[in-house]
Design an enzyme around this catalytic site. Structure first.
Site, short mmCIF file in Angstrom:
data_model
loop_
_atom_site.label_atom_id
_atom_site.label_comp_id
_atom_site.label_asym_id
_atom_site.label_seq_id
_atom_site.Cartn_x
_atom_site.Cartn_y
_atom_site.Cartn_z
N PRO A 78 0.83 -1.21 0.00
CG PRO A 78 -0.90 -1.60 1.51
CD PRO A 78 0.40 -2.16 1.02
CB CYS A 79 1.26 3.68 -2.58
SG CYS A 79 -0.40 4.20 -3.12
CD GLN A 80 -3.08 3.94 1.12
OE1 GLN A 80 -2.14 3.15 1.10
NE2 GLN A 80 -4.34 3.55 1.00
CE1 TYR A 82 7.10 3.16 1.93
CE2 TYR A 82 5.76 2.00 0.34
CZ TYR A 82 6.62 1.98 1.41
OH TYR A 82 6.98 0.78 1.96
#
Length: 350
Positions: A78-80, A82
């Site tokens: 999950p990218c939130q 970063y």
């Protein structure tokens, strides 16, 4: 024999779809998001899928579902945490989910692995930490930044990709096939889709495909899914009607100017360029440059999917908000396909 992979953090299946198109076989996929898993199973029915949080997924459980040793483990944590959008925190728990990925790689011991994430991961200088953590368990690792438009996707999306392998050396990355003179544009990608107004939808094509990209997107598809516009208030429709193709909110008269939003809110996509990064807010005119180039509305799920390079035969399930989130979070399939083809090409290693 085709090379095989396990897809962790599989989402709706963009990475799996592209790798399958490149000739690879999926042995197992996993994600904890129910709607995305439903979409994945619908479009990739031959792939075994576990609906489970990666933190609760043991190596032993994975091995029970495998018919053979995988060549690759791939995934996009999950990218939130970063993301370059909003506040970033190096101690955000989402920033260490790659260690869960590493745990599974260390336990399964595939020949290689791929981690895909947003550009913000590189901006936070995580790349060295990630590379070092995998070198410690026997992999030669390289990270790179890939631009989706350079691989046939009508979108200027940039992603950080880490590729590691035990024996092949350093990965050179996929061959660039498009440049600024040959990028697929927004109009070339979605110009054949039926015109709609706010609150309208369509399931039938109303025009023939006019570009190679449109023809490929429509292959094996007879009906449109997800081509539905949100209902916009009349004052918003009037405001954005003043914005030209590729223009921004500065063209909106003062008395119609929306009170909130950022400088790139209420802006139209430029028909003659690839799209900017498609996000979950693709249907909202107040989002980041997601107004249709010619029509006074936000994008539909299908238009967002087209700009992500999902073919029309790939259907997104769940509510409309969930569908848009699935589209925005996905790996562009054409980028994944280019990556898969290069991973299997021994000439792309040194």
């Amino acid at each position: 024999m085709p090379e095989t992979f396990i897809d962790l953090f599989a989402g709706a299946g963009g990475l799996s779809w592209g790798l399958q198109q490149s000739g690879m076989d999926c042995l197992l996929a996993s994600d904890h998001w129910s709607d995305a898993v439903t979409t994945y199973r619908h479009n990739l029915p031959g792939h075994p899928v576990l609906e489970k949080d990666v933190r609760d997924l043991s190596v032993r459980e994975i091995e029970k579902h495998l018919t053979r040793q995988p060549d690759w483990i791939v995934g996009g944590p999950p990218c939130q945490g970063y993301s370059t959008v909003g506040k970033r925190d190096r101690h955000d728990p989402r920033n260490v989910l790659f260690l869960e990925f590493r745990r599974i790689v260390a336990g399964i011991q595939p020949e290689g692995f791929v981690i895909e994430n947003v550009l913000g991961m590189k901006d936070m200088s995580f790349e060295q930490e990630v590379c070092d953590s995998f070198r410690q368990i026997g992999y030669t690792v390289r990270f790179m930044v890939l631009t989706a438009a350079e691989h046939g996707v009508p979108q200027l999306r940039r992603r950080v990709v880490f590729v590691g392998h035990k024996t092949r050396g350093l990965f050179q990355g996929p061959l660039v096939t498009h440049d600024s003179e040959s990028f697929v544009t927004v109009d070339e990608a979605i110009g054949d889709l039926p015109p709609l107004g706010p609150g309208e939808s369509a399931v039938n094509y109303s025009a023939a495909p006019s570009t190679v990209y449109q023809k490929e997107m429509r292959r094996d598809s007879r009906l449109l899914q997800g081509h539905q516009v949100s209902k916009h208030p009349s004052h918003l429709v009037e405001a954005i009607s003043h914005v030209p193709d590729g223009g921004n909110r500065s063209s909106i008269p003062e008395h119609l100017q929306p009170r909130g939003g950022f400088h790139n809110s209420y802006s139209r996509l430029a028909s003659w360029l690839p799209a900017v990064t498609i996000t979950q807010n693709l249907g909202k005119p107040s989002g980041t440059r997601c107004i249709h180039p010619f029509q006074d509305r936000g994008l539909t799920t299908r238009e967002g999917a087209r700009l992500q390079s999902f073919p029309d035969r790939f259907h997104f399930l769940g509510g409309i908000t969930s569908q848009r989130l699935q589209v925005g979070n996905a790996v562009p399939p054409l980028l994944a396909q280019a990556l898969g083809e290069s991973l299997q090409n021994t000439r792309r290693w040194f």
